[in-house]
Design a protein around this motif. Structure first.
Motif, PDB file in Angstrom:
ATOM      1  N   MET A 284       0.794  -1.195   0.139  1.00 26.45           N
ATOM      2  CA  MET A 284      -0.196   0.028  -0.041  1.00 26.45           C
ATOM      3  C   MET A 284       0.959   1.095   0.234  1.00 26.45           C
ATOM      4  O   MET A 284       0.502   2.146  -0.623  1.00 26.45           O
ATOM      5  N   ASP A 285       2.012   1.329   0.665  1.00 30.48           N
ATOM      6  CA  ASP A 285       2.888   2.510   0.865  1.00 30.48           C
ATOM      7  C   ASP A 285       3.553   2.646  -0.562  1.00 30.48           C
ATOM      8  O   ASP A 285       3.809   3.727  -0.946  1.00 30.48           O
ATOM      9  N   GLN A 286       3.890   1.654  -1.221  1.00 27.81           N
ATOM     10  CA  GLN A 286       4.454   1.557  -2.608  1.00 27.81           C
ATOM     11  C   GLN A 286       3.597   2.066  -3.570  1.00 27.81           C
ATOM     12  O   GLN A 286       3.834   2.687  -4.472  1.00 27.81           O
ATOM     13  N   ALA A 287       2.244   1.701  -3.416  1.00 27.81           N
ATOM     14  CA  ALA A 287       1.122   2.206  -4.368  1.00 27.81           C
ATOM     15  C   ALA A 287       0.806   3.667  -4.017  1.00 27.81           C
ATOM     16  O   ALA A 287       0.823   4.519  -5.193  1.00 27.81           O
TER      17      ALA A 287
ATOM     18  N   ARG B 285       3.882   5.782  -5.514  1.00 29.76           N
ATOM     19  CA  ARG B 285       4.073   5.294  -7.054  1.00 29.76           C
ATOM     20  C   ARG B 285       2.908   6.235  -7.791  1.00 29.76           C
ATOM     21  O   ARG B 285       3.116   6.873  -8.850  1.00 29.76           O
ATOM     22  N   TRP B 286       1.916   6.213  -7.387  1.00 33.57           N
ATOM     23  CA  TRP B 286       0.697   6.923  -7.986  1.00 33.57           C
ATOM     24  C   TRP B 286       0.089   8.198  -7.391  1.00 33.57           C
ATOM     25  O   TRP B 286      -0.886   8.636  -7.592  1.00 33.57           O
TER      26      TRP B 286
ATOM     27  N   ALA C 150      -9.852  -0.002  -2.457  1.00 36.09           N
ATOM     28  CA  ALA C 150     -10.367   1.280  -2.963  1.00 36.09           C
ATOM     29  C   ALA C 150      -9.095   2.291  -2.861  1.00 36.09           C
ATOM     30  O   ALA C 150      -8.362   2.000  -2.285  1.00 36.09           O
ATOM     31  N   THR C 151      -8.992   3.104  -3.814  1.00 38.62           N
ATOM     32  CA  THR C 151      -7.921   4.121  -4.139  1.00 38.62           C
ATOM     33  C   THR C 151      -8.596   5.310  -4.450  1.00 38.62           C
ATOM     34  O   THR C 151      -9.647   5.393  -5.262  1.00 38.62           O
ATOM     35  N   ALA C 152      -8.090   6.320  -3.974  1.00 43.87           N
ATOM     36  CA  ALA C 152      -8.313   7.742  -4.304  1.00 43.87           C
ATOM     37  C   ALA C 152      -7.171   8.453  -4.565  1.00 43.87           C
ATOM     38  O   ALA C 152      -5.967   8.527  -4.157  1.00 43.87           O
ATOM     39  N   ALA C 153      -7.351   9.298  -5.708  1.00 46.72           N
ATOM     40  CA  ALA C 153      -6.292  10.042  -6.446  1.00 46.72           C
ATOM     41  C   ALA C 153      -6.817  11.166  -7.231  1.00 46.72           C
ATOM     42  O   ALA C 153      -8.103  11.225  -7.420  1.00 46.72           O
TER      43      ALA C 153
ATOM     44  N   ALA D  39      -5.318   0.628  -7.948  1.00 50.92           N
ATOM     45  CA  ALA D  39      -6.087  -0.399  -7.495  1.00 50.92           C
ATOM     46  C   ALA D  39      -5.642  -1.812  -8.297  1.00 50.92           C
ATOM     47  O   ALA D  39      -5.764  -2.698  -7.615  1.00 50.92           O
ATOM     48  N   GLU D  40      -5.282  -1.539  -9.449  1.00 51.75           N
ATOM     49  CA  GLU D  40      -5.184  -3.045 -10.221  1.00 51.75           C
ATOM     50  C   GLU D  40      -3.803  -3.453  -9.704  1.00 51.75           C
ATOM     51  O   GLU D  40      -3.566  -4.630  -9.521  1.00 51.75           O
ATOM     52  N   PHE D  41      -2.858  -2.734  -9.486  1.00 53.96           N
ATOM     53  CA  PHE D  41      -1.543  -2.937  -8.683  1.00 53.96           C
ATOM     54  C   PHE D  41      -1.796  -3.820  -7.193  1.00 53.96           C
ATOM     55  O   PHE D  41      -1.257  -4.887  -7.337  1.00 53.96           O
TER      56      PHE D  41
END
Length: 147
Positions: free
Chosen positions: A64-67, A70-71, A95-98, A108-110
Protein backbone atom coordinates in the motif's frame (compact mmCIF):
# COMPACT_ATOMS: atom_id res chain seq x y z
CA UNK A 1 -4.68 4.57 4.46
CA UNK A 2 -6.52 1.75 6.14
CA UNK A 3 -5.84 -1.97 6.15
CA UNK A 4 -7.94 -4.65 7.80
CA UNK A 5 -7.36 -8.41 7.76
CA UNK A 6 -10.43 -9.81 9.48
CA UNK A 7 -12.73 -12.81 9.79
CA UNK A 8 -15.89 -10.69 9.94
CA UNK A 9 -18.12 -9.98 6.97
CA UNK A 10 -18.32 -6.35 5.85
CA UNK A 11 -20.58 -4.21 3.68
CA UNK A 12 -18.64 -3.06 0.58
CA UNK A 13 -21.14 -0.28 -0.13
CA UNK A 14 -20.84 1.16 3.35
CA UNK A 15 -17.05 0.87 3.20
CA UNK A 16 -16.98 2.63 -0.20
CA UNK A 17 -19.19 5.45 1.08
CA UNK A 18 -17.04 5.92 4.18
CA UNK A 19 -13.88 5.86 2.08
CA UNK A 20 -15.26 8.45 -0.36
CA UNK A 21 -16.36 10.72 2.47
CA UNK A 22 -12.79 10.83 3.75
CA UNK A 23 -11.05 11.27 0.38
CA UNK A 24 -10.95 15.04 0.37
CA UNK A 25 -9.41 16.45 -2.79
CA UNK A 26 -9.80 13.28 -4.84
CA UNK A 27 -10.90 13.52 -8.45
CA UNK A 28 -11.32 9.76 -8.77
CA UNK A 29 -12.14 6.85 -6.54
CA UNK A 30 -11.86 3.25 -7.71
CA UNK A 31 -13.28 0.33 -5.77
CA UNK A 32 -13.06 -3.40 -6.36
CA UNK A 33 -14.86 -6.09 -4.40
CA UNK A 34 -13.82 -9.73 -4.70
CA UNK A 35 -16.19 -12.63 -4.07
CA UNK A 36 -15.56 -16.28 -3.32
CA UNK A 37 -16.03 -17.88 -6.72
CA UNK A 38 -17.54 -21.34 -6.97
CA UNK A 39 -15.43 -23.99 -8.68
CA UNK A 40 -15.92 -24.81 -12.36
CA UNK A 41 -17.78 -27.95 -11.28
CA UNK A 42 -20.00 -25.86 -9.01
CA UNK A 43 -19.21 -28.05 -6.01
CA UNK A 44 -17.33 -25.68 -3.72
CA UNK A 45 -18.71 -26.04 -0.20
CA UNK A 46 -16.38 -23.52 1.42
CA UNK A 47 -12.98 -21.88 1.20
CA UNK A 48 -10.72 -21.73 4.25
CA UNK A 49 -8.27 -18.82 4.16
CA UNK A 50 -5.28 -18.92 6.49
CA UNK A 51 -2.65 -16.28 7.24
CA UNK A 52 0.01 -15.36 9.80
CA UNK A 53 -1.24 -12.39 11.85
CA UNK A 54 1.26 -9.56 11.82
CA UNK A 55 3.19 -10.87 8.84
CA UNK A 56 0.21 -10.50 6.51
CA UNK A 57 -0.59 -6.96 7.59
CA UNK A 58 3.06 -5.88 7.34
CA UNK A 59 3.39 -7.26 3.81
CA UNK A 60 0.17 -5.67 2.56
CA UNK A 61 0.95 -2.34 4.25
CA UNK A 62 4.30 -2.23 2.42
CA UNK A 63 2.54 -2.68 -0.91
CA UNK A 64 0.00 0.00 0.00
CA UNK A 65 2.88 2.37 0.80
CA UNK A 66 4.46 1.54 -2.55
CA UNK A 67 1.18 2.21 -4.39
CA UNK A 68 0.70 5.49 -2.54
CA UNK A 69 4.16 6.72 -3.49
CA UNK A 70 4.06 5.49 -7.08
CA UNK A 71 0.65 6.95 -7.95
CA UNK A 72 0.43 9.86 -5.47
CA UNK A 73 -2.68 8.41 -3.89
CA UNK A 74 -4.76 10.56 -1.63
CA UNK A 75 -5.97 7.46 0.20
CA UNK A 76 -6.17 3.67 -0.08
CA UNK A 77 -8.14 0.92 1.60
CA UNK A 78 -7.60 -2.84 1.66
CA UNK A 79 -9.91 -5.21 3.51
CA UNK A 80 -9.26 -8.96 3.26
CA UNK A 81 -11.10 -11.67 5.11
CA UNK A 82 -9.77 -14.93 6.49
CA UNK A 83 -11.41 -18.00 7.97
CA UNK A 84 -14.21 -20.10 6.49
CA UNK A 85 -16.02 -18.42 3.58
CA UNK A 86 -18.83 -19.67 1.37
CA UNK A 87 -19.35 -19.23 -2.38
CA UNK A 88 -20.63 -15.73 -3.03
CA UNK A 89 -19.22 -14.28 0.20
CA UNK A 90 -17.30 -11.01 -0.05
CA UNK A 91 -13.64 -11.93 0.41
CA UNK A 92 -11.84 -8.62 -0.15
CA UNK A 93 -12.07 -5.00 -1.16
CA UNK A 94 -9.60 -2.49 -2.55
CA UNK A 95 -10.31 1.23 -2.84
CA UNK A 96 -7.99 3.94 -4.10
CA UNK A 97 -8.42 7.71 -4.30
CA UNK A 98 -6.28 9.96 -6.47
CA UNK A 99 -6.42 13.30 -8.22
CA UNK A 100 -7.03 11.59 -11.57
CA UNK A 101 -8.68 8.33 -12.69
CA UNK A 102 -5.59 6.82 -14.37
CA UNK A 103 -3.68 6.85 -11.09
CA UNK A 104 -6.62 5.50 -9.10
CA UNK A 105 -7.22 2.65 -11.57
CA UNK A 106 -3.53 1.73 -11.87
CA UNK A 107 -3.01 1.70 -8.12
CA UNK A 108 -6.13 -0.41 -7.56
CA UNK A 109 -5.02 -2.94 -10.19
CA UNK A 110 -1.52 -3.04 -8.73
CA UNK A 111 -2.91 -3.76 -5.25
CA UNK A 112 -5.33 -6.41 -6.55
CA UNK A 113 -2.56 -8.16 -8.51
CA UNK A 114 -0.35 -8.09 -5.42
CA UNK A 115 -3.09 -9.45 -3.17
CA UNK A 116 -3.78 -12.28 -5.62
CA UNK A 117 -0.14 -13.31 -6.06
CA UNK A 118 2.06 -12.15 -3.21
CA UNK A 119 0.03 -11.46 -0.10
CA UNK A 120 0.69 -14.22 2.44
CA UNK A 121 -2.69 -15.95 2.39
CA UNK A 122 -3.22 -19.67 1.91
CA UNK A 123 -6.51 -20.89 0.46
CA UNK A 124 -7.98 -24.35 0.90
CA UNK A 125 -11.00 -25.33 -1.20
CA UNK A 126 -13.44 -27.71 0.44
CA UNK A 127 -15.62 -29.84 -1.84
CA UNK A 128 -17.61 -33.06 -1.35
CA UNK A 129 -14.51 -34.92 -2.61
CA UNK A 130 -12.31 -33.43 0.11
CA UNK A 131 -10.07 -30.44 0.70
CA UNK A 132 -7.13 -29.20 -1.35
CA UNK A 133 -4.84 -26.18 -1.20
CA UNK A 134 -5.11 -23.75 -4.10
CA UNK A 135 -1.88 -23.50 -6.09
CA UNK A 136 -0.58 -20.24 -7.55
CA UNK A 137 -1.59 -19.66 -11.15
CA UNK A 138 0.86 -18.70 -13.88
CA UNK A 139 -1.59 -16.04 -15.09
CA UNK A 140 -1.58 -14.37 -11.67
CA UNK A 141 2.21 -14.33 -11.62
CA UNK A 142 2.31 -12.95 -15.18
CA UNK A 143 0.02 -10.10 -14.16
CA UNK A 144 2.73 -8.82 -11.83
CA UNK A 145 5.22 -8.34 -14.67
CA UNK A 146 3.45 -5.21 -15.86
CA UNK A 147 4.35 -3.42 -12.65
Amino acid sequence: MRLSVQPEAFDPGAEANCFAAGASGAGAIVTFTGLVRNSAAGDLLAMQIEHYPGMTETAIAAMMDQAQARWSLIDALVIHRHGRLLPGDVIMMVATAAAHRAEAFAAAEFLMDYLKSRAPFWKCEITPAGAHWVAAKDSDEAALTRW
